[in-house]
Enzyme design. Structure first.
Site, PDB file in Angstrom:
ATOM      1  N   LEU A  76      74.463  24.028 -14.350  1.00 47.12           N
ATOM      2  CA  LEU A  76      73.722  25.215 -13.903  1.00 47.12           C
ATOM      3  C   LEU A  76      72.754  25.615 -15.014  1.00 47.12           C
ATOM      4  O   LEU A  76      73.119  25.580 -16.193  1.00 47.12           O
ATOM      5  CB  LEU A  76      74.706  26.367 -13.650  1.00 47.12           C
ATOM      6  CG  LEU A  76      74.102  27.760 -13.394  1.00 47.12           C
ATOM      7  CD1 LEU A  76      73.397  27.814 -12.039  1.00 47.12           C
ATOM      8  CD2 LEU A  76      75.196  28.842 -13.434  1.00 47.12           C
TER       9      LEU A  76
ATOM     10  N   ASP B  26      69.723  45.609 -10.075  1.00 43.80           N
ATOM     11  CA  ASP B  26      69.332  47.020 -10.141  1.00 43.80           C
ATOM     12  C   ASP B  26      70.472  47.939  -9.689  1.00 43.80           C
ATOM     13  O   ASP B  26      71.296  47.554  -8.864  1.00 43.80           O
ATOM     14  CB  ASP B  26      68.089  47.236  -9.262  1.00 43.80           C
ATOM     15  CG  ASP B  26      67.386  48.546  -9.579  1.00 43.80           C
ATOM     16  OD1 ASP B  26      67.546  49.057 -10.705  1.00 43.80           O
ATOM     17  OD2 ASP B  26      66.692  49.063  -8.696  1.00 43.80           O
TER      18      ASP B  26
ATOM     19  N   HIS C 273      75.214  49.884 -17.468  1.00 37.85           N
ATOM     20  CA  HIS C 273      74.686  48.614 -17.989  1.00 37.85           C
ATOM     21  C   HIS C 273      75.834  47.746 -18.507  1.00 37.85           C
ATOM     22  O   HIS C 273      75.871  46.538 -18.279  1.00 37.85           O
ATOM     23  CB  HIS C 273      73.678  48.859 -19.123  1.00 37.85           C
ATOM     24  CG  HIS C 273      72.461  49.636 -18.689  1.00 37.85           C
ATOM     25  ND1 HIS C 273      71.809  49.368 -17.517  1.00 37.85           N
ATOM     26  CD2 HIS C 273      71.792  50.663 -19.270  1.00 37.85           C
ATOM     27  CE1 HIS C 273      70.771  50.198 -17.385  1.00 37.85           C
ATOM     28  NE2 HIS C 273      70.749  50.997 -18.437  1.00 37.85           N
TER      29      HIS C 273
HETATM   30  C1  IPE Z   1      63.781  46.185 -12.202  1.00 41.23           C
HETATM   31  O1  IPE Z   1      64.494  47.370 -12.071  1.00 41.23           O
HETATM   32  C2  IPE Z   1      64.034  45.588 -13.552  1.00 41.23           C
HETATM   33  C3  IPE Z   1      65.378  45.058 -13.770  1.00 41.23           C
HETATM   34  C4  IPE Z   1      66.349  45.018 -12.910  1.00 41.23           C
HETATM   35  C5  IPE Z   1      65.590  44.485 -15.073  1.00 41.23           C
HETATM   36  P1  IPE Z   1      63.806  48.779 -12.375  1.00 41.23           P
HETATM   37  O2  IPE Z   1      64.835  49.819 -12.112  1.00 41.23           O
HETATM   38  O3  IPE Z   1      63.189  48.779 -13.733  1.00 41.23           O
HETATM   39  O4  IPE Z   1      62.639  48.807 -11.307  1.00 41.23           O
HETATM   40  P2  IPE Z   1      61.864  50.038 -10.632  1.00 41.23           P
HETATM   41  O5  IPE Z   1      61.452  50.948 -11.754  1.00 41.23           O
HETATM   42  O6  IPE Z   1      62.825  50.700  -9.714  1.00 41.23           O
HETATM   43  O7  IPE Z   1      60.725  49.399  -9.922  1.00 41.23           O
HETATM   44  C1  IPE Z   2      68.986  47.940 -13.719  1.00 39.33           C
HETATM   45  O1  IPE Z   2      69.592  49.156 -13.502  1.00 39.33           O
HETATM   46  C2  IPE Z   2      69.047  47.515 -15.165  1.00 39.33           C
HETATM   47  C3  IPE Z   2      67.765  47.582 -15.867  1.00 39.33           C
HETATM   48  C4  IPE Z   2      66.622  47.874 -15.320  1.00 39.33           C
HETATM   49  C5  IPE Z   2      67.781  47.292 -17.270  1.00 39.33           C
HETATM   50  P1  IPE Z   2      68.814  50.528 -13.680  1.00 39.33           P
HETATM   51  O2  IPE Z   2      68.971  50.961 -15.103  1.00 39.33           O
HETATM   52  O3  IPE Z   2      67.420  50.418 -13.224  1.00 39.33           O
HETATM   53  O4  IPE Z   2      69.637  51.475 -12.751  1.00 39.33           O
HETATM   54  P2  IPE Z   2      69.056  52.510 -11.690  1.00 39.33           P
HETATM   55  O5  IPE Z   2      68.131  51.757 -10.803  1.00 39.33           O
HETATM   56  O6  IPE Z   2      68.361  53.578 -12.462  1.00 39.33           O
HETATM   57  O7  IPE Z   2      70.267  52.998 -10.961  1.00 39.33           O
HETATM   58 MG    MG Z   3      66.484  50.660 -11.441  1.00 35.63          MG
END
Ligand code: IPE
Ligand code: IPE
Ligand code: MG
Length: 242
Positions: A126, A15, A32
């Protein structure tokens, strides 16, 4: 396994990509793309440290609720990276598995996933599980449906169903339970990631945003894991006062 204290299975909620990009004045999708390098270094870390399974949360069942443009960029990136990385993974003896509800993927992506899984299926060093369109609740419901099907066709009876049997029907069957769950990006929640498999995992939350998560950051998480005492409901031997 050389060090019995090392985690055998690590899962990561990757995240913070969007915030990382925003801090740099860029679009969220830039984050990303940058996050792919952290995936590579995490795989490298696991190979060097003989970790058996690495499960990465790449796209949740709730992430479809994001703007269509971000969703399509994420899907395209996943498709592209699958193609560009699979040979290297294969060379490094990594078995790739995509876990999640594949019914929403287009045919081309499903074909690519099947090819990558087939190419790497006999690799031993792995297992890299990529969770895409994955939800912990989906996993539990999906597993129940498969169990019911097996009972209906006479392969199993109700009496056969126990925790081990349930586990065998999940997407991560034949892999150890998750020992260490890492979440980058500062939030302290599970966000519908693995529910069944983290029943006794050690949880590690770091403020580090995913694109900044490198091998040193992974080492810090493992160091913290190694310092924890896992009791599984028991009390430590030396504290038995009888
Ligand atoms: C969780 O992150 C999903 C992934 C890392 C793929 P999100 O950014 O979607 O989660 P929330 O919305 O903060 O719970
Ligand atoms: C995690 O990063 C990747 C996915 C959920 C696909 P985020 O896109 O949630 O990034 P933040 O949390 O908004 O910074
Ligand atoms: Mg996020």
């Amino acid at each position: 396994m050389s060090n019995p204290n090392m985690p055998r299975h690590v899962a990561i909620i990757m995240d913070g990509n969007g915030r990382w990009a925003k801090k740099k004045g860029k679009l969220r999708t830039f984050g990303h793309k940058a996050g792919v390098e952290s995936v590579r270094s995490s795989v490298r870390f696991c190979r060097k440290n003989d970790i058996e399974s690495l499960t990465l949360f790449a796209f949740s069942s709730e992430n479809w609720l994001r703007p269509a443009k971000e969703v399509s960029t994420l899907m395209e990136l996943f498709h592209f990276v699958l193609g560009s990385e699979v040979k290297k993974l294969h060379k490094n003896d990594v078995r790739l598995k995509v876990v999640g509800d594949k019914s929403r993927f287009d045919d081309k992506l499903v074909r690519k996933i099947n090819e990558a899984e087939a190419l790497t299926q006999n690799n031993q060093s792995l297992v890299l599980n990529i969770a895409v369109n994955y939800g912990g609740k989906w996993e539990i419901v999906n597993t129940c449906k498969q169990l019911i099907q097996s009972v209906q066709c006479g392969e199993l009876t109700m009496q056969d169903i126990n925790e081990d049997c349930f586990n065998e029907f999940t997407t991560l069957s034949e892999q150890p339970d998750v020992d260490l769950l890492i979440r980058t990006g500062g939030d302290k929640r599970i966000s519908n990631f693995l529910l069944w498999h983290i029943a006794y995992a050690e949880l590690y939350f770091t403020e580090t945003l995913w694109p900044d998560f490198n091998e040193d950051a992974f080492q810090l998480a493992v160091d913290e894991f190694c310092s924890r005492q896992r009791r599984y409901g028991k009390i430590p031997d030396h504290q038995d006062d009888e």
